[in-house]
Design a protein around this motif. Structure first.
Motif, PDB file in Angstrom:
ATOM      1  N   LEU A   1      -6.829  -1.759  -2.278  1.00  0.00           N
ATOM      2  CA  LEU A   1      -8.056  -1.102  -2.725  1.00  0.00           C
ATOM      3  C   LEU A   1      -9.253  -1.971  -2.353  1.00  0.00           C
ATOM      4  O   LEU A   1      -9.312  -3.146  -2.731  1.00  0.00           O
ATOM      5  CB  LEU A   1      -8.030  -0.870  -4.240  1.00  0.00           C
ATOM      6  N   GLU A   2     -10.202  -1.386  -1.654  1.00  0.00           N
ATOM      7  CA  GLU A   2     -11.339  -2.152  -1.116  1.00  0.00           C
ATOM      8  C   GLU A   2     -12.127  -2.882  -2.190  1.00  0.00           C
ATOM      9  O   GLU A   2     -12.545  -4.027  -2.004  1.00  0.00           O
ATOM     10  CB  GLU A   2     -12.267  -1.203  -0.352  1.00  0.00           C
ATOM     11  N   HIS A   3     -12.343  -2.227  -3.350  1.00  0.00           N
ATOM     12  CA  HIS A   3     -13.242  -2.798  -4.346  1.00  0.00           C
ATOM     13  C   HIS A   3     -12.515  -3.557  -5.462  1.00  0.00           C
ATOM     14  O   HIS A   3     -13.156  -4.076  -6.367  1.00  0.00           O
ATOM     15  CB  HIS A   3     -14.103  -1.687  -4.959  1.00  0.00           C
TER      16      HIS A   3
ATOM     17  N   GLU B   1       0.837  -1.205   0.000  1.00  0.00           N
ATOM     18  CA  GLU B   1       0.000   0.000   0.000  1.00  0.00           C
ATOM     19  C   GLU B   1       0.869   1.251   0.000  1.00  0.00           C
ATOM     20  O   GLU B   1       0.595   2.215  -0.731  1.00  0.00           O
ATOM     21  CB  GLU B   1      -0.929   0.003   1.207  1.00  0.00           C
TER      22      GLU B   1
ATOM     23  N   PRO C   1      -3.775  -7.646  -2.434  1.00  0.00           N
ATOM     24  CA  PRO C   1      -4.922  -7.691  -1.512  1.00  0.00           C
ATOM     25  C   PRO C   1      -4.840  -6.618  -0.436  1.00  0.00           C
ATOM     26  O   PRO C   1      -3.770  -6.337   0.113  1.00  0.00           O
ATOM     27  CB  PRO C   1      -4.806  -9.098  -0.898  1.00  0.00           C
ATOM     28  N   GLY C   2      -5.985  -6.003  -0.177  1.00  0.00           N
ATOM     29  CA  GLY C   2      -6.083  -5.049   0.920  1.00  0.00           C
ATOM     30  C   GLY C   2      -5.723  -3.624   0.580  1.00  0.00           C
ATOM     31  O   GLY C   2      -5.946  -2.723   1.399  1.00  0.00           O
TER      32      GLY C   2
ATOM     33  N   SER D   1      -8.772  -7.754  -3.411  1.00  0.00           N
ATOM     34  CA  SER D   1      -9.244  -7.644  -2.026  1.00  0.00           C
ATOM     35  C   SER D   1     -10.447  -8.531  -1.752  1.00  0.00           C
ATOM     36  O   SER D   1     -10.995  -8.516  -0.640  1.00  0.00           O
ATOM     37  CB  SER D   1      -9.578  -6.182  -1.703  1.00  0.00           C
ATOM     38  N   HIS D   2     -10.856  -9.294  -2.748  1.00  0.00           N
ATOM     39  CA  HIS D   2     -11.995 -10.209  -2.599  1.00  0.00           C
ATOM     40  C   HIS D   2     -11.616 -11.589  -3.120  1.00  0.00           C
ATOM     41  O   HIS D   2     -12.340 -12.198  -3.910  1.00  0.00           O
ATOM     42  CB  HIS D   2     -13.215  -9.659  -3.349  1.00  0.00           C
TER      43      HIS D   2
END
Length: 274
Positions: free
Chosen positions: A234-236, A208, A231-232, A240-241
């Motif tokens: 950017l939320e969308h 990040e 991962p982690g 991150s999913h």
């Protein structure tokens, strides 16, 4: 009743991109008829208010506008021009129906479809999209249109309900060529961004922190801003999913192949070619 309610749109192809695009047309107040080879995708749109159809004929016969969103050129040819065993859209519609193909395909196929449509007195535009599944869901896609001035004007009235930018690239097929150029660049930037971030992570940098540094430096790009692969960060973003797929790798591979093919046809040396 408003103009949208008096306009029936047939939407063919309800994949990761097509389904949210059709959903936004419903939200805009259009009467939408939907068709896909996967019944569950039809049912999901039916629950939102679309008319679910069981055949191509049933989908397009009463439509003022037909929108197609299909995986590749061969599918566009089969659906719009038909095959030896099945009628295509052009055989099933009246000559005042307007056709918009939002698939990403080779320019020659788009030109061939446009030529056949023109011979039948039917207006057709190619209008591939940029923005991914998130953009399709949010209604913020960019559409790149190839076709006549009148076709572009008609298309804009529909596409503006699914996106925030609609560009006229030029004649039939030019929308596809512009999209190919864009995705050739995007694929390269994606790969380079992943490699650069991975180098940093391997050397104990926080992804990040590194991303924020590059966003304020000369390496700034769309991937860092909206599609960060770590991962982690950017939320969308899919990363991150659990990397839940949106735009599939096989489709990017297809698009990059279209770019390489276009370069060969233009007799250009392409640095991506081995």
């Amino acid at each position: 009743m408003n103009e949208q309610a008096n306009t029936t749109i047939a939407f063919v192809g309800l994949g990761n991109m097509g389904s949210p695009m059709a959903s936004n047309l419903l939200k805009a107040g259009f009467a939408v008829r939907v068709y896909d080879r996967v019944p569950a995708l039809i049912e999901a749109l039916r629950q939102e208010g679309a008319v679910g159809c069981s055949s191509l004929r049933d989908t397009v016969e009463s439509a003022n506008i037909v929108v197609t969103m299909l995986p590749a050129g061969e599918h566009v040819k089969a659906v719009i021009l038909g095959t030896e065993s099945d009628e295509g859209v052009l055989e099933l519609i009246s000559d005042d129906t307007f056709l918009i193909d939002c698939s990403t395909i080779d320019p020659d196929t788009a030109r061939a479809v446009a030529s056949v449509a023109s011979e039948k007195g039917i207006e057709f535009v190619d209008a591939p999209v940029s923005g991914g599944v998130a953009g399709a869901t949010a209604g913020t896609l960019t559409f790149i249109v190839g076709g006549t001035d009148s076709g572009f004007s008609k298309a804009t009235a529909i596409l503006s309900h699914m996106g925030k930018n609609v560009f006229h690239a030029g004649k039939a097929g030019d929308g596809q060529m512009a999209k190919i150029c864009n995705n050739l660049l995007l694929g390269s930037v994606m790969a380079a961004t992943c490699e650069a971030l991975n180098l940093g992570v391997d050397n104990d940098l926080n992804p990040e922190v590194l991303s924020n540094i590059m966003l304020q430096s000369s390496g700034r790009n769309w991937v860092l801003e909206l599609y960060n692969p770590c991962p982690g960060v950017l939320e969308h973003a899919p990363a991150s999913h659990q990397y839940t797929p949106g735009f599939m790798c096989k489709l990017m591979s297809k698009d990059l192949g279209l770019g390489l093919d276009a370069a060969k046809l233009s007799n250009l040396q392409c640095p991506w070619e081995r």
